[in-house]
Design a protein around this motif. Structure first.
Motif, short mmCIF file in Angstrom:
data_model
loop_
_atom_site.label_atom_id
_atom_site.label_comp_id
_atom_site.label_asym_id
_atom_site.label_seq_id
_atom_site.Cartn_x
_atom_site.Cartn_y
_atom_site.Cartn_z
N ARG A 163 0.82 -1.33 -0.28
CA ARG A 163 0.18 -0.04 -0.16
C ARG A 163 0.86 1.35 0.15
O ARG A 163 0.31 2.33 0.00
N SER A 164 2.20 1.19 -0.13
CA SER A 164 3.05 2.16 -0.23
C SER A 164 4.09 2.11 -1.34
O SER A 164 5.25 2.11 -1.18
N GLU A 193 -2.37 9.39 -4.89
CA GLU A 193 -1.80 9.45 -3.46
C GLU A 193 -2.76 8.67 -2.61
O GLU A 193 -2.27 7.96 -1.53
N ARG A 194 -3.96 8.44 -2.92
CA ARG A 194 -4.93 7.66 -2.41
C ARG A 194 -4.75 6.25 -2.44
O ARG A 194 -4.95 5.48 -1.49
N GLY A 212 -1.64 5.43 -1.83
CA GLY A 212 -0.42 5.50 -1.19
C GLY A 212 0.71 5.61 -1.91
O GLY A 212 2.01 5.83 -1.55
N GLN A 252 3.57 8.03 -4.00
CA GLN A 252 4.22 9.42 -3.77
C GLN A 252 5.29 9.36 -4.62
O GLN A 252 6.03 8.25 -5.18
N ARG A 257 -3.24 13.67 5.16
CA ARG A 257 -4.53 13.53 4.67
C ARG A 257 -5.41 14.96 4.73
O ARG A 257 -5.95 15.19 3.66
N PRO A 301 -4.12 10.14 0.97
CA PRO A 301 -3.76 8.76 1.56
C PRO A 301 -4.49 8.43 2.90
O PRO A 301 -5.01 9.27 3.73
N GLN A 347 -1.22 5.66 6.27
CA GLN A 347 -0.08 5.68 5.35
C GLN A 347 1.33 5.49 5.81
O GLN A 347 2.13 5.03 5.35
#
Lengths: 145, 319
Positions: free
Chosen positions: A13-14, A44-45, A47, A49, B33, B44, B48
């Protein structure tokens, strides 16, 4: 189900993204940077980046047909990304060279030099396609962790 | 013996160690967030930062050929240890009081400098030119913001010491006890310049956008952190999470330690204060403005926060 597989699922998830421009015309890069990965679609939702350093990256997005001039730099950058990593080729150029395919300065297809896991064709691909490609890459990445 | 055991527990479990780490990462998650929401994104999940740390645990650590390997690998560890210790130094009103041997403002000031020094060491040990730029910028930032911090601490210490009939008191428990009986420094006009200076100081120390010049992603590719990967990078993330807790808690202890007598309520009030300080002072700030240049930030800190801190010290001494 042991503890380590659980942690691996959490780890997926990252995914941190890194972009390599291998001689792209910038069309796909604009698509990746502006449309696909920032506010409107917001990966970004998931995860994701963007990271500035290849050493922080998990998923590499490569665009462009790999020109002769950037080949060494691209290969060196690729080496600097720590395992486990997944490569996504964005646009039609890494697959066939796209509109540049006849050029003397182009080394496409890119998978002669770098193992490619996911292809996202298009000139440039739609943002939804890039996001789908990243999602596919996350699945592959889970198996490599 | 039991006293030493209590100190050990305070360092490892609560309020240092595990508790501070979880809180710091959760604050970071809330920050990301809320920042996303302010930019009209989804953002996220709250957890996260935890996923990021777990993920980094699965990655390889690469050491550059030109790096000095031992220093490169152990520098982040020193930073984490210093911050775990620092987290156990700051009291939480009605919940936690550090043992008199460790609860001292001066010790805390020294420990708070270590993460900056660690970033400088890491940047120069990595052998990367970006690391070297990060090194020099981090040094400039530290020179700029450490001065005001020391003066703020001195102002608070003198105010407390004089109020309690002595001269100066650097004991954090005394500072909180004084404010519990005489009202928080937040409501004391004499302390407002120091409070304003602290409001400039803490975003800089946490290292977020207007003041994150040493680690600017878009300019120097995260500077000192550029060459770090995997678990060593996770240590840096842990260090900065702990540092958030320490710095915010320091602000609460110095200026707004008011809390109810009941320890559970006090803990809730404390957590709310942490969240408010984080979201107002850090998230809103970093969303609202862009990054300063190093010379702008340097001059800014030597002008306003330093002026405010000196003014507050002068006022406190005179009044």
């Amino acid at each position: 189900m042991g503890l380590i597989p659980n942690f691996k699922t959490l780890a997926t998830r990252s995914p941190w993204l890194y972009r390599i421009n291998a001689g792209s015309c910038n069309g796909c890069d604009v698509e990746m940077a502006v449309t696909a990965l920032i506010p409107r679609y917001d990966v970004e939702r998931l995860g994701c980046q963007y990271c500035g350093s290849p050493k922080h990256a998990d998923i590499v997005l490569i665009s462009g047909p790999l020109t002769v001039r950037v080949k060494d730099a691209v290969l060196r950058l690729y080496e600097e990304i720590p395992d486990p990593k997944v490569t996504v080729a964005v646009g039609v150029c890494p697959i066939s060279g796209g509109i540049f395919r006849e050029s003397y300065a182009v080394l496409a297809p890119i998978d002669q030099y770098i193992p490619i896991d996911v292809n996202v064709p298009g000139c440039p691909p739609r943002p939804q396609a890039i996001i789908a490609g990243v999602a596919k890459a996350i699945e592959i990445w889970r198996e490599r962790l | 013996m039991s006293n030493q055991l209590m100190i050990l527990l305070a360092v490892l479990l609560f309020p240092g160690g595990v508790f501070a780490l979880v809180l710091g990462l959760a604050l970071k998650g809330a920050d990301r967030r809320v920042a996303a929401r302010l930019q009209s994104r989804v953002g996220p999940p709250l957890l996260q930062p935890f996923f990021d740390i777990i993920k980094l645990g699965f990655k390889r650590t690469l050491v550059p050929e030109v790096a000095s390997e031992t220093v490169f690998l152990y520098a982040p560890l020193i930073g984490v240890i210093s911050m775990v210790l620092a987290a156990a130094l700051v009291p939480i009103t009605a919940v936690y009081t550090p043992a008199p041997a460790i609860g001292n403002l001066l010790v805390l000031l020294y420990l708070l400098m270590i993460p900056g020094v660690v970033l400088m060491i890491a940047g120069s040990a990595s052998g990367s030119p970006y690391g070297a730029i990060g090194f020099s910028r981090e040094m400039a930032m530290m020179i700029a913001y450490e001065g005001p911090l020391v003066l703020i601490a001195a102002a608070v210490a003198i105010r407390t010491g004089v109020g309690m009939g002595g001269t100066v008191s650097f004991s954090l428990s005394d500072i909180i006890a004084y404010q519990q009986t005489h009202g928080s420094f937040l409501l004391d006009p004499v302390m407002w310049p120091a409070l304003a200076a602290f409001c400039f100081f803490y975003p800089a120390n946490i290292g977020i956008v207007p003041f994150d010049i040493p680690e600017a992603e878009t300019e120097v590719l995260e500077g000192p952190l550029l060459e770090y990967s995997g678990p060593t990078l996770a240590l840096f993330k842990i260090m900065s999470a702990l540092k958030k807790v320490v710095v915010l808690n320091l602000g609460i202890a110095l200026f707004l330690p008011f809390a109810p007598e009941n320890w559970l309520l006090a803990l809730v009030v404390w957590l709310v204060k942490m969240l408010v300080l984080m979201l107002v002072g850090v998230t809103a700030l970093r969303v609202a403005i862009g990054r300063m240049r190093i010379d702008q930030a340097f001059i800014f800190f030597l002008k306003w926060p330093l002026l405010l801190a000196v003014a507050s010290l002068a006022v406190v001494v005179v009044v």
